[in-house]
Motif scaffolding. Sequence first.
Motif, PDB file in Angstrom:
ATOM      1  N   TRP A  59      55.365  56.743  26.703  1.00  0.00           N
ATOM      2  CA  TRP A  59      55.474  57.430  25.428  1.00  0.00           C
ATOM      3  C   TRP A  59      54.681  56.700  24.350  1.00  0.00           C
ATOM      4  N   LYS A  60      54.000  57.446  23.523  1.00  0.00           N
ATOM      5  CA  LYS A  60      53.381  56.884  22.326  1.00  0.00           C
ATOM      6  C   LYS A  60      54.339  57.068  21.155  1.00  0.00           C
ATOM      7  N   GLN A  61      54.038  56.420  20.035  1.00  0.00           N
ATOM      8  CA  GLN A  61      54.920  56.519  18.880  1.00  0.00           C
ATOM      9  C   GLN A  61      55.018  57.937  18.338  1.00  0.00           C
ATOM     10  N   ASN A  62      54.008  58.764  18.607  1.00  0.00           N
ATOM     11  CA  ASN A  62      54.039  60.142  18.111  1.00  0.00           C
ATOM     12  C   ASN A  62      54.756  61.102  19.054  1.00  0.00           C
ATOM     13  N   GLY A 209      45.929  43.573  22.239  1.00  0.00           N
ATOM     14  CA  GLY A 209      46.903  42.499  22.414  1.00  0.00           C
ATOM     15  C   GLY A 209      46.255  41.139  22.593  1.00  0.00           C
ATOM     16  N   ASN A 210      46.770  40.143  21.873  1.00  0.00           N
ATOM     17  CA  ASN A 210      46.209  38.790  21.992  1.00  0.00           C
ATOM     18  C   ASN A 210      47.285  37.738  22.215  1.00  0.00           C
ATOM     19  N   VAL A 211      48.439  38.160  22.743  1.00  0.00           N
ATOM     20  CA  VAL A 211      49.494  37.206  23.075  1.00  0.00           C
ATOM     21  C   VAL A 211      49.202  36.615  24.448  1.00  0.00           C
ATOM     22  N   ASP A 212      49.112  35.293  24.504  1.00  0.00           N
ATOM     23  CA  ASP A 212      48.795  34.617  25.761  1.00  0.00           C
ATOM     24  C   ASP A 212      50.038  34.147  26.507  1.00  0.00           C
ATOM     25  N   ARG A 213      51.110  33.962  25.748  1.00  0.00           N
ATOM     26  CA  ARG A 213      52.320  33.389  26.346  1.00  0.00           C
ATOM     27  C   ARG A 213      53.530  33.928  25.584  1.00  0.00           C
ATOM     28  N   ILE A 214      54.588  34.233  26.316  1.00  0.00           N
ATOM     29  CA  ILE A 214      55.841  34.693  25.708  1.00  0.00           C
ATOM     30  C   ILE A 214      56.961  33.760  26.143  1.00  0.00           C
ATOM     31  N   ASP A 492      53.243  48.187  15.115  1.00  0.00           N
ATOM     32  CA  ASP A 492      52.324  48.954  15.962  1.00  0.00           C
ATOM     33  C   ASP A 492      52.820  49.117  17.395  1.00  0.00           C
ATOM     34  N   ILE A 493      53.818  48.312  17.797  1.00  0.00           N
ATOM     35  CA  ILE A 493      54.181  48.298  19.221  1.00  0.00           C
ATOM     36  C   ILE A 493      55.655  48.611  19.485  1.00  0.00           C
ATOM     37  N   VAL A 494      56.460  48.787  18.428  1.00  0.00           N
ATOM     38  CA  VAL A 494      57.853  49.178  18.652  1.00  0.00           C
ATOM     39  C   VAL A 494      57.964  50.701  18.673  1.00  0.00           C
ATOM     40  N   ASN A 495      59.063  51.203  19.216  1.00  0.00           N
ATOM     41  CA  ASN A 495      59.265  52.650  19.312  1.00  0.00           C
ATOM     42  C   ASN A 495      60.753  52.950  19.307  1.00  0.00           C
ATOM     43  N   PRO A 500      59.360  47.622  23.322  1.00  0.00           N
ATOM     44  CA  PRO A 500      58.152  47.136  22.632  1.00  0.00           C
ATOM     45  C   PRO A 500      57.020  46.887  23.629  1.00  0.00           C
ATOM     46  N   TYR A 501      55.840  47.403  23.326  1.00  0.00           N
ATOM     47  CA  TYR A 501      54.686  47.215  24.207  1.00  0.00           C
ATOM     48  C   TYR A 501      54.010  45.898  23.825  1.00  0.00           C
ATOM     49  N   LEU A 502      54.602  44.795  24.297  1.00  0.00           N
ATOM     50  CA  LEU A 502      54.147  43.469  23.889  1.00  0.00           C
ATOM     51  C   LEU A 502      52.759  43.141  24.419  1.00  0.00           C
TER      52      LEU A 502
END
Length: 510
Positions: A59-62, A209-214, A492-495, A500-502
């Motif tokens: 799903w997209k936010q729209n 996305g530019n997260v390298d580590r969570i 931009d990534i929550v819904n 969340p599309y991390l």
Amino acid sequence: MKIIVTLACCLALISFNTAMANTLRIAFDADPVSLDPHEQLSEDTLQFSHLAFDPLLRWKQNGQFEPRLATKWQRLDDRTIRFFLRRNVTFQTGHAFSAKDVVYTIERLKKSPDFRAMFDIIESVSLVDDFTVDVHTTYTNPLLLNIMAYVFPMDKVFYQNHDQIIKYGESFASRNVSGTGPFILVNRELGSRLELKRNPDYWDKNSLGNVDRIIFTPIRADSTRLAALLSGDVDFIFPVSPIDIERTKRVAGIQLVTLPSTRILLLHMNQARRKELRDRRVRKAINLAINQPLIVKKILKGYATPAGQLSPDSFLGHINDLEPEYNLAKALELMKQAGYEKGFRISMMAPNNRYMNDEKVAQAIAAMLGKIHIKVDLKTLPKAQYFQEFDQRSADIMMLGWQSDTVDSNNLFEFIIACSDAKTGLGAYNASEYCQPSINDDIRQANREMNPEKRRRFLQQIERTLHKDSAIVPLYWQDLIWAAKDNVNIQDIVNDQNYPYLGDLFIEQK
């Protein structure tokens, strides 16, 4: 001299790359109970699935669908949709992704106790070629694409032959992961830490996305979780307690994002356990004694919508005139008519870290029921332990929250209301042990009806039957509330489904 300059340049480059590496530190209220994407149909399982696996579509936010591992799809006839799959995708083991993995995954989903009811409609999946599959349904169904958003292809070579699904138990899939997702699991300490790193071979090169580590740390207490964000120990938290919202808004460098959701909170009243609850007058009295608007105002600070039915106003099943009704005098009169003027004692269970202020809500409900002389023995438990008790139907009244997986009323009815059937998976979360055959008939009709107005009539008929029978206690539709540092672009990534599309999260450099 040349060697020294070269060395200095290398050191500078290493320093620059290190500075640009982005670690996201998250604190949510609980972590996933298992790494198996098919073990439990729950929010945290699906959140993890979007990290380590990839869906066919999402799903997209729209509210529209976005292609993922399926690049496009085509309806061939009333009962068949063809899915064209993405090429040059690999699992984290290095195994190549293909149509065989999709067939394997759907067949496994049909065996899952939690997902079975949703996937029971799928009669078969056939291979067209290595990157094309046809999904055949047993009858026409208007929600097949919605269902396919829950197919996160698993690595057939990796899982096959030791892929047993064991709820709350030890299995190969509950401890090991091979997906195609944006992150790879590095370390897991159940209940205290989950660490993932960026998948260097991830197929989606267009993602921002530019997260390298969570680093994910579950923090149960609302105040402790917020304190971790305000002190800078974490970058992103969920949920934020309603009592902390105004305070959070005033903190420089912190952003708050809220969204209304279609997640319904409700109470199940177990008719199999207690003869009192088989009397509709008693169930109606319990409904009338609970003041949903007051709970929303005082405990949730307005960050929810009081409910008089299961279907939110965006669903076909919603009925405008079914509002919550609080009437203490009428509730007492019904208790008297039923022969329980002096009341009775009853057990109740609720989680204390699963839904927004769930423990406080449960305590308020217990106090409200006391006003009609129902003495409540309340027990609250952490989420992992609570849902084991829920599956055992361990209390007379049990709290449940449900986000419709298909963004449709019928998903609520299939899982929460339908007569329980272990073979089909219907009623898997029906802790009321309520069974109304006419509702099952309407569920089946709605699943086959392609005309929206005709579907609406079936779904609204179910809501009216539930209301007439006082089968459950609808409480409210819960808002979603996240907070993060200003440079973490969570908006931009929550819904509204809280997945969340991390993988697409962009963190701005300070």
